[in-house]
Design a protein around this motif. Sequence first.
Motif, mmCIF file in Angstrom:
data_model
loop_
_atom_site.group_PDB
_atom_site.id
_atom_site.type_symbol
_atom_site.label_atom_id
_atom_site.label_comp_id
_atom_site.label_asym_id
_atom_site.label_seq_id
_atom_site.Cartn_x
_atom_site.Cartn_y
_atom_site.Cartn_z
ATOM 1 N N UNK A 278 11.496 18.960 13.074
ATOM 2 C CA UNK A 278 12.837 19.004 12.513
ATOM 3 C C UNK A 278 13.609 20.168 13.115
ATOM 4 N N UNK A 279 14.876 19.944 13.434
ATOM 5 C CA UNK A 279 15.765 21.008 13.869
ATOM 6 C C UNK A 279 16.873 21.123 12.827
ATOM 7 N N UNK A 280 16.905 22.246 12.131
ATOM 8 C CA UNK A 280 17.719 22.370 10.922
ATOM 9 C C UNK A 280 18.820 23.402 11.128
ATOM 10 N N UNK B 123 24.123 25.013 8.203
ATOM 11 C CA UNK B 123 24.774 24.288 7.107
ATOM 12 C C UNK B 123 23.743 23.648 6.181
ATOM 13 N N UNK B 124 22.719 23.049 6.750
ATOM 14 C CA UNK B 124 21.678 22.405 5.936
ATOM 15 C C UNK B 124 20.860 23.454 5.185
ATOM 16 N N UNK B 125 20.585 24.588 5.831
ATOM 17 C CA UNK B 125 19.866 25.667 5.148
ATOM 18 C C UNK B 125 20.623 26.095 3.905
ATOM 19 N N UNK B 126 21.930 26.278 4.034
ATOM 20 C CA UNK B 126 22.742 26.684 2.876
ATOM 21 C C UNK B 126 22.737 25.613 1.786
ATOM 22 N N UNK B 127 22.775 24.352 2.177
ATOM 23 C CA UNK B 127 22.725 23.264 1.193
ATOM 24 C C UNK B 127 21.391 23.253 0.443
ATOM 25 N N UNK B 128 20.318 23.553 1.164
ATOM 26 C CA UNK B 128 18.972 23.463 0.582
ATOM 27 C C UNK B 128 18.652 24.605 -0.353
ATOM 28 N N UNK B 129 19.186 25.782 -0.052
ATOM 29 C CA UNK B 129 18.770 26.987 -0.783
ATOM 30 C C UNK B 129 19.816 27.377 -1.815
ATOM 31 N N UNK B 130 19.746 26.720 -2.952
ATOM 32 C CA UNK B 130 20.670 27.004 -4.038
ATOM 33 C C UNK B 130 20.059 28.017 -5.002
ATOM 34 N N UNK C 184 2.445 23.874 10.686
ATOM 35 C CA UNK C 184 1.386 23.327 9.852
ATOM 36 C C UNK C 184 0.088 24.074 10.171
ATOM 37 N N UNK C 185 -0.518 24.710 9.174
ATOM 38 C CA UNK C 185 -1.726 25.497 9.409
ATOM 39 C C UNK C 185 -2.886 24.609 9.854
ATOM 40 N N UNK C 186 -2.982 23.413 9.297
ATOM 41 C CA UNK C 186 -4.108 22.524 9.598
ATOM 42 C C UNK C 186 -4.121 22.096 11.070
ATOM 43 N N UNK C 187 -2.977 21.674 11.575
ATOM 44 C CA UNK C 187 -2.925 21.153 12.949
ATOM 45 C C UNK C 187 -2.368 22.156 13.949
ATOM 46 N N UNK C 188 -1.686 23.177 13.460
ATOM 47 C CA UNK C 188 -1.046 24.136 14.348
ATOM 48 C C UNK C 188 0.262 23.656 14.933
ATOM 49 N N UNK C 189 0.695 22.466 14.551
ATOM 50 C CA UNK C 189 1.928 21.911 15.106
ATOM 51 C C UNK C 189 3.161 22.505 14.419
ATOM 52 N N UNK C 190 4.273 22.489 15.140
ATOM 53 C CA UNK C 190 5.529 22.992 14.593
ATOM 54 C C UNK C 190 6.159 21.902 13.724
ATOM 55 N N UNK C 191 6.395 22.235 12.456
ATOM 56 C CA UNK C 191 7.008 21.288 11.528
ATOM 57 C C UNK C 191 8.529 21.307 11.630
ATOM 58 N N UNK C 192 9.083 22.509 11.752
ATOM 59 C CA UNK C 192 10.542 22.631 11.741
ATOM 60 C C UNK C 192 10.983 23.907 12.435
ATOM 61 N N UNK C 193 12.174 23.854 12.989
ATOM 62 C CA UNK C 193 12.849 25.029 13.518
ATOM 63 C C UNK C 193 14.194 25.099 12.820
ATOM 64 N N UNK C 194 14.512 26.259 12.276
ATOM 65 C CA UNK C 194 15.755 26.354 11.502
ATOM 66 C C UNK C 194 16.486 27.652 11.781
ATOM 67 N N UNK C 195 17.760 27.653 11.453
ATOM 68 C CA UNK C 195 18.622 28.810 11.670
ATOM 69 C C UNK C 195 18.139 29.993 10.845
ATOM 70 N N UNK D 138 14.998 18.680 3.355
ATOM 71 C CA UNK D 138 15.334 17.782 4.470
ATOM 72 C C UNK D 138 14.495 16.526 4.424
ATOM 73 N N UNK D 139 13.212 16.640 4.131
ATOM 74 C CA UNK D 139 12.325 15.488 4.110
ATOM 75 C C UNK D 139 12.656 14.518 2.973
ATOM 76 N N UNK D 140 13.270 15.035 1.903
ATOM 77 C CA UNK D 140 13.628 14.180 0.773
ATOM 78 C C UNK D 140 14.940 13.429 1.004
#
Length: 315
Positions: free
Chosen positions: A2-4, A7-14, A90-101, A312-314
């Motif tokens: 995910x690339x976030x 604007x989306x960060x502000x929407x998510x963090x109320x 993700x700790x289990x796989x080491x993969x990047x889940x998201x990049x955000x501002x 974002x996932x929801x």
Amino acid sequence: MLSITAEVVHQALMFPKLVNALQVAFTESIEVPPRLHFDMENPNASRETTLLMMPAWQAGDVAGIKLVTVAPENSQKNLPSIQGTYLLLDVDTGSIKAMMDAPSLTAKRTAAASALAARFLSRENSSTLLVVGTGTLAPQLIAAHASVRPIRQVYVWGRDIKKALQVCQQVEHLNINCKAVDELEPHVKLADIISCATLSTKPLIFGRWLQAGQHLDMVGAYRPDMREMDDTCLTRSKVFVDNIESAVRETGDIAIPLAENVITQADINADLFSLCRKTFVFNRTDEDITVFKSVGHALEDLAAAKLVSEFVLKK
């Protein structure tokens, strides 16, 4: 991945949802190594550019790292002073889940940490807030404090009153009376909570101005050579920090008075870990003045980034 956006960060963090999430996070087992702090010489400015790297992880869940630069003179170039990105893995796989501002994430979680401290330390009937500073954090601090205390009157002070007026315009949706002011001392004396978020290298708030029952929320002074409050603020107050290890090293508001024996580390009553885990319970008296010094903690970033990813996932 995910690339976030900001604007989306502000929407998510109320607020106060983020405040509540931080309170839970400070009770959990989250690994947070010391953050890496590098001052990079910048011949094009009078001060260095700072590089911050802040990792954190929770076993079997997620990890995150924030990469941020702070260039204090960027306002002269019409650029934000804080820039960067946050990677959630993700700790289990080491993969990047998201990049955000990162700047928007930082602003939200910093304001939420201040509100969390105010929930423990300020008077429950605190209704007047003074915000010192007119940067990105100012409107977030107003919204965050208003989410945990019945704030009805806000004063905003900055070196440029036009910017203070702009802050008030940004919080019109809160239906709070907001006024830009050009005098600091008289409005310090009027406020129940004083929230200071600047890049000042010299004290702006003086202990002789303080009144019984006030709460100081000191957010700026992120380097050992910066200060927003004088020694008397500390000697007149009960002192709290977000995390002791970083506070005694990284902020001049604490490190300088420690080095000069104005205070000792024993004068720091508790940090957010102790307050949230209730290993330290603060029972305020009418005469108490409290100081909360925030330096930032990677635990706060990780908790906020998890909320953003879930939001974002929801969608």
